[in-house]
Design an enzyme around this catalytic site. Sequence first.
Site, PDB file in Angstrom:
ATOM      1  N   GLY A  15       0.597  -1.084  -0.002  1.00 48.36           N
ATOM      2  CA  GLY A  15       0.049  -0.036  -0.019  1.00 48.36           C
ATOM      3  C   GLY A  15       0.691   1.268  -0.107  1.00 48.36           C
ATOM      4  N   GLY A  16       2.093   1.253   0.071  1.00 50.46           N
ATOM      5  CA  GLY A  16       3.041   2.601   0.236  1.00 50.46           C
ATOM      6  C   GLY A  16       2.829   3.185  -1.022  1.00 50.46           C
ATOM      7  CE  LYS A  17       6.860   0.989  -5.599  1.00 53.01           C
ATOM      8  NZ  LYS A  17       6.991   0.135  -4.645  1.00 53.01           N
ATOM      9  NE  ARG A  55       1.320  -8.653  -1.702  1.00 52.11           N
ATOM     10  CZ  ARG A  55       2.571  -8.043  -1.344  1.00 52.11           C
ATOM     11  NH1 ARG A  55       3.110  -8.523  -0.551  1.00 52.11           N
ATOM     12  NH2 ARG A  55       2.965  -6.923  -2.129  1.00 52.11           N
ATOM     13  CB  CYS A 104      12.192  -4.129  -4.549  1.00 55.59           C
ATOM     14  SG  CYS A 104      10.958  -5.167  -4.069  1.00 55.59           S
TER      15      CYS A 104
END
Length: 384
Positions: A185-187, A209, A310
Amino acid sequence: MAALVGKGVRDMLKRADFMTVPRRQRHKKKWAATEPKFPATRLALQNFDMTYSVQFGDLWPSIRVSLLSEQKYGALVNNFAAWDRVSAELEQLSARDFVNEAIFHGEPEPENGQTAAPPSASWACSPNLRCFTFARGDVSRFPPARLGSLGVMDYYLMDAASLLPVLALSLQPGDTVLDLCAAPGGKTLALLQTGCCRNLAANDLSTSRVGRLQKVLHSYVPQDVRDRNRVRVTSSDGRKWGELEGDIYDRVLVDVPCTTDRHSLREEENNIFQHSRKKERQMLPVLQVQLLAAGLLATKPGGHVVYSTCSLSHLQNEYVVQGTIELLANQYGIKVHVEDLTHFRKLFMDTFAFFPSCQVGELVIPNLMANFGPMYFCKMCRMT
């Protein structure tokens, strides 16, 4: 449509020599009862030593020790909180807003008293994002985020390099946006912080998730804002998104599942180098091509897609981008243009260490003085 993509992926991987060995050369591994079972973190390190020492050469020892060292974080200011107070408190910690500092210093000086035109480095970044980091070599850590006076959390701690794909997506007011692999959820949160999303679809296949994603949204974004931005959270197979909603979105973020290199070296839990996940790991490039193809098919002609991982692996980064572009050209007659992010790299090189030799896209490499990443991102425009 899915069948065409699947066939194209298999053909591409055969040419790239990703497929398994011929049947006549296969043999079944016979495990001795006493054979040691190595931890997944150790298997990951062995794998990286073999592959990345070739890919990065003399840079690998530095990257290796950085990956095994404590990671740096950034504090993404929550614009739905009292952001001015939060920013002032972060400045008192001697942290700096690397986004606006970079954009400010990247703007050209006006000439002959004239007002300078907006530079490409400025308008190429998604707006309204504030993320604080400590200076190079400063290993200070931010205190845990707390609930602010407006009932939402003050800031979100994340690898600051994870913000670069969102910045590169260059959202504009009124955009319809898809985050195809949104959890945890950060982006997704960063996309909402821009204030540009007329509609935002946040999808992830994993229901567990998606639960984490929902928790982030509820902790950081007021309900009325979630309604106003028409945030739609789904748990669908992202590979089929091009069939479900083709040619719809102005901006699409495709942050795919990958080997998550830093996590694989530090955590046994949910480690993709576990013996039971070997097949899943080997098939990652197939999944990544399918997801990127779906993201591009969901994009309007003239719209933009950012692909990110990543991972340091060029097999999951440049090769996936190039293979997907070839696939869409051959199977659908769709032309995709890769955008040059050289200016973007120069804009943020004071904060991050970039690998200088990517064929397409940009790669943040871990460095002891700036221990963010790894984070690969590549911006594309769907032309037809």
